[in-house]
Write a protein that holds these residues in place. Structure first.
Motif, PDB file in Angstrom:
ATOM      1  N   TYR A   1       0.599  -1.433   0.201  1.00  0.00           N
ATOM      2  CA  TYR A   1      -0.698  -0.081   0.224  1.00  0.00           C
ATOM      3  C   TYR A   1       1.096   1.635   0.322  1.00  0.00           C
ATOM      4  CZ  TYR A   1      -4.312  -2.971   0.897  1.00  0.00           C
ATOM      5  OH  TYR A   1      -5.300  -3.521   0.298  1.00  0.00           O
ATOM      6  N   PHE A   2       2.135   0.871   0.695  1.00  0.00           N
ATOM      7  CA  PHE A   2       3.341   2.129   0.565  1.00  0.00           C
ATOM      8  C   PHE A   2       3.314   2.670  -0.912  1.00  0.00           C
ATOM      9  CE2 PHE A   2       2.771   1.024   5.558  1.00  0.00           C
ATOM     10  CZ  PHE A   2       2.449   2.302   5.354  1.00  0.00           C
ATOM     11  N   GLN A   3       3.435   1.618  -0.772  1.00  0.00           N
ATOM     12  CA  GLN A   3       3.853   2.081  -2.584  1.00  0.00           C
ATOM     13  C   GLN A   3       2.776   2.502  -4.521  1.00  0.00           C
ATOM     14  OE1 GLN A   3       6.157  -2.258  -3.006  1.00  0.00           O
ATOM     15  NE2 GLN A   3       7.168  -2.111  -1.361  1.00  0.00           N
ATOM     16  N   ILE A   4       1.773   2.568  -4.109  1.00  0.00           N
ATOM     17  CA  ILE A   4       1.103   2.933  -4.732  1.00  0.00           C
ATOM     18  C   ILE A   4       0.753   4.398  -5.378  1.00  0.00           C
ATOM     19  CG2 ILE A   4      -2.010   3.007  -4.925  1.00  0.00           C
ATOM     20  CD1 ILE A   4      -2.025   1.232  -3.159  1.00  0.00           C
ATOM     21  N   PRO A   5       1.334   4.596  -6.485  1.00  0.00           N
ATOM     22  CA  PRO A   5       1.717   6.159  -6.710  1.00  0.00           C
ATOM     23  C   PRO A   5       0.448   6.893  -6.110  1.00  0.00           C
ATOM     24  CG  PRO A   5       1.687   3.617  -8.315  1.00  0.00           C
ATOM     25  CD  PRO A   5       0.951   3.883  -7.720  1.00  0.00           C
ATOM     26  N   PRO A   6       0.392   8.235  -6.319  1.00  0.00           N
ATOM     27  CA  PRO A   6      -0.291   9.027  -6.282  1.00  0.00           C
ATOM     28  C   PRO A   6      -1.757   9.183  -6.567  1.00  0.00           C
ATOM     29  CG  PRO A   6       2.179   9.939  -5.489  1.00  0.00           C
ATOM     30  CD  PRO A   6       2.065   8.734  -6.293  1.00  0.00           C
ATOM     31  N   TRP A   7      -2.927   9.336  -6.477  1.00  0.00           N
ATOM     32  CA  TRP A   7      -3.818   9.468  -7.233  1.00  0.00           C
ATOM     33  C   TRP A   7      -3.442  10.297  -8.205  1.00  0.00           C
ATOM     34  CZ3 TRP A   7      -7.587  13.336  -7.364  1.00  0.00           C
ATOM     35  CH2 TRP A   7      -8.941  12.504  -8.313  1.00  0.00           C
ATOM     36  N   SER A   8      -4.618  11.049  -9.949  1.00  0.00           N
ATOM     37  CA  SER A   8      -4.230  11.437 -10.708  1.00  0.00           C
ATOM     38  C   SER A   8      -5.784  11.841 -11.054  1.00  0.00           C
ATOM     39  CB  SER A   8      -3.455  11.478 -11.390  1.00  0.00           C
ATOM     40  OG  SER A   8      -3.533  12.407 -12.938  1.00  0.00           O
ATOM     41  N   PRO A   9      -5.927  12.902 -11.198  1.00  0.00           N
ATOM     42  CA  PRO A   9      -7.530  13.267 -11.187  1.00  0.00           C
ATOM     43  C   PRO A   9      -7.837  12.839 -13.087  1.00  0.00           C
ATOM     44  CG  PRO A   9      -6.473  15.619 -10.758  1.00  0.00           C
ATOM     45  CD  PRO A   9      -5.042  14.314 -10.332  1.00  0.00           C
ATOM     46  N   GLY A  10      -6.973  12.505 -13.741  1.00  0.00           N
ATOM     47  CA  GLY A  10      -7.286  12.216 -15.338  1.00  0.00           C
ATOM     48  C   GLY A  10      -7.364  10.576 -15.093  1.00  0.00           C
ATOM     49  N   GLN A  11      -6.282   9.490 -13.863  1.00  0.00           N
ATOM     50  CA  GLN A  11      -6.054   8.557 -14.039  1.00  0.00           C
ATOM     51  C   GLN A  11      -7.467   7.586 -14.104  1.00  0.00           C
ATOM     52  OE1 GLN A  11      -4.827   7.160 -10.269  1.00  0.00           O
ATOM     53  NE2 GLN A  11      -6.118   5.833 -10.054  1.00  0.00           N
ATOM     54  N   VAL A  12      -7.984   6.000 -15.115  1.00  0.00           N
ATOM     55  CA  VAL A  12      -8.505   5.322 -15.528  1.00  0.00           C
ATOM     56  C   VAL A  12      -7.161   4.119 -14.912  1.00  0.00           C
ATOM     57  CG1 VAL A  12      -9.885   4.625 -17.158  1.00  0.00           C
ATOM     58  CG2 VAL A  12      -9.138   6.932 -17.436  1.00  0.00           C
ATOM     59  N   THR A  13      -8.555   3.325 -14.542  1.00  0.00           N
ATOM     60  CA  THR A  13      -8.238   2.118 -13.824  1.00  0.00           C
ATOM     61  C   THR A  13      -9.072   0.800 -14.000  1.00  0.00           C
ATOM     62  OG1 THR A  13      -7.041   3.709 -11.898  1.00  0.00           O
ATOM     63  CG2 THR A  13      -7.019   0.885 -11.680  1.00  0.00           C
ATOM     64  N   ARG A  14      -8.523   0.024 -14.843  1.00  0.00           N
ATOM     65  CA  ARG A  14      -9.906  -1.015 -15.039  1.00  0.00           C
ATOM     66  C   ARG A  14      -9.237  -2.182 -13.993  1.00  0.00           C
ATOM     67  NH1 ARG A  14     -10.435  -3.501 -21.172  1.00  0.00           N
ATOM     68  NH2 ARG A  14     -11.807  -1.682 -20.367  1.00  0.00           N
ATOM     69  N   LEU A  15     -10.441  -3.076 -13.281  1.00  0.00           N
ATOM     70  CA  LEU A  15     -10.661  -3.835 -12.328  1.00  0.00           C
ATOM     71  C   LEU A  15     -10.580  -4.987 -12.901  1.00  0.00           C
ATOM     72  CD1 LEU A  15     -11.701  -2.382  -9.083  1.00  0.00           C
ATOM     73  CD2 LEU A  15      -9.549  -2.800  -9.362  1.00  0.00           C
ATOM     74  N   ASN A  16      -9.746  -5.970 -13.282  1.00  0.00           N
ATOM     75  CA  ASN A  16     -10.063  -7.040 -14.054  1.00  0.00           C
ATOM     76  C   ASN A  16     -10.980  -7.852 -12.893  1.00  0.00           C
ATOM     77  OD1 ASN A  16      -8.956  -6.276 -16.748  1.00  0.00           O
ATOM     78  ND2 ASN A  16      -6.809  -7.052 -15.331  1.00  0.00           N
ATOM     79  N   HIS A  17     -12.444  -7.627 -12.660  1.00  0.00           N
ATOM     80  CA  HIS A  17     -13.118  -8.440 -12.126  1.00  0.00           C
ATOM     81  C   HIS A  17     -14.510  -8.389 -12.125  1.00  0.00           C
ATOM     82  CE1 HIS A  17     -14.546 -10.549  -8.593  1.00  0.00           C
ATOM     83  NE2 HIS A  17     -13.253 -11.211  -8.196  1.00  0.00           N
ATOM     84  N   TRP A  18     -14.988  -8.557 -12.250  1.00  0.00           N
ATOM     85  CA  TRP A  18     -16.953  -8.478 -12.517  1.00  0.00           C
ATOM     86  C   TRP A  18     -17.211  -8.159 -11.255  1.00  0.00           C
ATOM     87  CZ3 TRP A  18     -21.199 -10.036  -9.758  1.00  0.00           C
ATOM     88  CH2 TRP A  18     -20.509 -11.000  -8.967  1.00  0.00           C
ATOM     89  N   ALA A  19     -18.197  -6.359 -11.842  1.00  0.00           N
ATOM     90  CA  ALA A  19     -19.483  -6.254 -10.815  1.00  0.00           C
ATOM     91  C   ALA A  19     -20.436  -6.091 -11.209  1.00  0.00           C
ATOM     92  CB  ALA A  19     -18.851  -5.147 -10.567  1.00  0.00           C
ATOM     93  N   PHE A  20     -21.322  -5.477 -10.480  1.00  0.00           N
ATOM     94  CA  PHE A  20     -22.903  -5.258 -10.400  1.00  0.00           C
ATOM     95  C   PHE A  20     -22.941  -3.614 -10.541  1.00  0.00           C
ATOM     96  CE2 PHE A  20     -24.063  -9.265  -7.820  1.00  0.00           C
ATOM     97  CZ  PHE A  20     -24.747 -10.197  -9.066  1.00  0.00           C
ATOM     98  N   PHE A  21     -23.265  -3.086 -12.132  1.00  0.00           N
ATOM     99  CA  PHE A  21     -22.961  -1.743 -11.781  1.00  0.00           C
ATOM    100  C   PHE A  21     -24.214  -1.373 -12.113  1.00  0.00           C
ATOM    101  CE2 PHE A  21     -21.426   1.479 -15.502  1.00  0.00           C
ATOM    102  CZ  PHE A  21     -20.549   2.654 -13.858  1.00  0.00           C
ATOM    103  N   PHE A  22     -24.673   0.135 -11.428  1.00  0.00           N
ATOM    104  CA  PHE A  22     -25.618   1.013 -12.025  1.00  0.00           C
ATOM    105  C   PHE A  22     -25.085   2.619 -12.104  1.00  0.00           C
ATOM    106  CE2 PHE A  22     -26.460  -2.268  -9.277  1.00  0.00           C
ATOM    107  CZ  PHE A  22     -28.167  -2.679  -9.989  1.00  0.00           C
ATOM    108  N   PRO A  23     -24.867   2.603 -13.761  1.00  0.00           N
ATOM    109  CA  PRO A  23     -24.213   3.901 -14.126  1.00  0.00           C
ATOM    110  C   PRO A  23     -25.102   5.421 -13.593  1.00  0.00           C
ATOM    111  CG  PRO A  23     -25.578   3.279 -16.096  1.00  0.00           C
ATOM    112  CD  PRO A  23     -25.668   2.523 -14.599  1.00  0.00           C
ATOM    113  N   GLY A  24     -26.328   4.980 -12.928  1.00  0.00           N
ATOM    114  CA  GLY A  24     -27.374   6.041 -12.556  1.00  0.00           C
ATOM    115  C   GLY A  24     -28.914   5.802 -12.601  1.00  0.00           C
TER     116      GLY A  24
END
Length: 516
Positions: free
Chosen positions: A185-208
């Motif tokens: 966890y200490f090695q995770i890069p800082p969050w960036s406002p423009g970042q896009v991260t893909r989690l390769n794991h399924w989820a239930f998702f509701f866009p609104g």
């Protein structure tokens, strides 16, 4: 006893019996001074590997695993699956090999089985300002100050728990040793406002959701797990009547000793909700990790506050990582969300399946904030991990969170004491308090956090850096290792000059006979 919040300093707090004076202290003890063998007990459900997640006490095994590498610097570590059946034999075998047995139990005191001929160290996580202090439910070890006399030392995670024991008059030596946070966890890069991260794991998702939309699941089919539990209760009642209470309890105890819970993972695939096979997270991402069946977690307030605070923010996403034992628990959360029918453009995702350690780190990397509205926490390991990952928190600062979280590292949600019962007290008597969340404060802190991340990113970055640096001082393996070495050195240094089993075992034995 000195008791200071780590926001100012992080002292090692050690309490000693009144008979142990400074002049009695032996020479410092370090790894390698003794050939130790550590016998590690917890609930041993297989939770870190994904089994029985959400079962009562499952998080204790995560704590035990996190401490294991630090204990291994002192000696061999052996997991004891069934303490009552195996511990004393393991102690005898250890002494036969010429090693010093040290029993480390990561359990609440009412469930600890104390070794008869070993050093006993107990690590009780506790989330209330008052500890159990009397015999109830026919278990004398519910009197924690009395049970603590069987231990050579208590290791607690912070001043909050130390103060609770001190107020109860606990005389057992005590040391503050926080739960270590994984290095990843200490090695995770800082969050960036423009970042896009893909989690390769399924989820239930509701866009609104719009106000006119019908819930996706308007009604729920009969809950098989609920019916099963009802049948089990009826069978238990019948057997208790046929066998008698005492014989039934003896049989139940025997079965628990010989039958470890099955390594099972629930199947959530059949639930009728929109699903994505991978989760692309961007914008401002709020993550919360919890067991929805745990009444302390207060997830409904958290969900409502997010949906109302950021209703018009399509770039905001709330990720609920649910630690659930059954599809019914997940259904309860998602149906609650759908049936609120709150119009919103922000997104909501529910991740239900087991995530590996690496995947949990990836979830932190994808997040902007960790959010939670819990009423009481004994550690709150996810909040600790995310702060170490330079992800500020939105959280109350009561119970154990007060040991390491305050406004320099995130957004503090107001709370007030509310009468509560100890969770293992079947009488549910109001003997303590927990933190009642001020809901408008939770909503406002979420909205404020969004504005900071989007409008003043330099303020966000400074807060994230402060959080990481603070957690490095408080809960990194290096910092915790120093505290643990001092605590082990203290208890081992005195073990040769004091009885292995403190005199409290006589009092407890008398209490057990009286309860029988």
């Amino acid at each position: 006893m000195e008791s200071k919040s780590p926001r100012n300093s992080e002292p090692l707090i050690t309490m000693r019996h009144s008979t142990l004076e400074t002049s009695d202290v032996c020479r410092p003890v370090h790894p390698g001074d003794y050939e130790c063998e550590f016998l590690l007990t917890s609930y041993m459900l297989g939770a870190p590997d994904g089994s029985n997640l959400g079962a009562a006490g499952y998080s204790h095994e995560f704590v035990a695993r996190l401490f294991r590498p630090l204990l291994e610097r002192w000696g061999h570590v052996t997991d004891i699956q069934d303490a009552q059946a195996e511990l004393n034999d393991a102690v005898a075998s250890c002494r036969a090999r010429g090693r010093l047995p040290v029993h480390v139990s990561v359990l609440p005191l009412q469930d600890v089985f104390f070794a008869k001929d070993a050093i006993n160290i107990v690590m009780p996580a506790w989330e209330f300002p008052d500890i159990p202090n009397h015999n109830f439910d026919k278990n004398p070890q519910n009197d924690w100050p009395l049970a603590a006399q069987l231990a050579n030392m208590l290791m607690v995670s912070g001043p909050f728990t130390a103060d609770a024991f001190a107020r109860a008059g606990t005389s057992t030596p005590m040391a503050i040793v926080p739960v270590p946070t994984p290095d990843a966890y200490f090695q995770i890069p800082p969050w960036s406002p423009g970042q896009v991260t893909r989690l390769n794991h399924w989820a239930f998702f509701f866009p609104g959701q719009t106000a006119s939309a019908d819930p996706v699941s308007a009604s729920s089919p009969p809950k098989r797990e609920t019916l099963k539990r009802r049948a089990e209760r009826r069978l238990s009642k019948v057997l208790r009547g046929l066998m008698g209470k005492k014989r039934y309890e003896k049989l139940s105890t025997l079965l628990k000793r010989t039958h470890r819970p099955l390594a099972s993972r629930p199947d959530f695939n059949s639930l009728p909700y929109p699903r994505v096979e991978s989760l692309d997270l961007s914008g401002v991402v709020y993550t919360s990790i919890f067991n929805p069946s745990d009444g302390r977690k207060n997830w409904a307030d958290m969900l409502n506050a997010f949906l109302i605070a950021l209703a018009d923010r399509p770039d905001a996403t709330l990720v609920f990582k649910l630690i659930a034992r059954s599809p019914c628990a997940v259904r309860d959360v998602i149906d609650f969300y759908l049936n609120r029918n709150l119009p919103h453009r922000c997104k909501v995702a529910f991740v239900c399946d087991y995530l590996s350690d690496t995947e949990m780190v990836d979830l932190c990397r994808a997040s902007t904030y960790y959010v939670q509205a819990s009423k009481a926490e004994g550690n709150c390991l996810p909040l600790m991990n995310f702060l170490a990952g330079a992800r500020p928190g939105i959280s109350p600062d009561h119970s154990s969170m007060s040991d390491y979280f305050h406004r320099d590292f995130g957004f503090v949600v107001d709370s007030h004491p509310e009468p509560a019962a100890w969770p293992h007290d079947s009488r549910l008597r109001m003997r303590t308090t927990w933190g009642r969340i001020v809901w408008p404060s939770l909503r406002d802190r979420i909205e404020e956090s969004y504005n900071v991340a989007t409008a003043t990113p330099e303020e966000y970055s400074a807060m994230a850096l402060r959080a990481r640096l603070h957690m490095r001082r408080w809960a990194s393996y290096t910092a915790v290792g120093t505290r643990l070495d001092a605590a082990l050195g203290d208890v081992l240094g005195h073990a040769m000059n004091t009885p292995t089993m403190p005199s409290g075992h006589v009092l407890l034995a008398n209490a057990q006979r009286a309860a029988a």
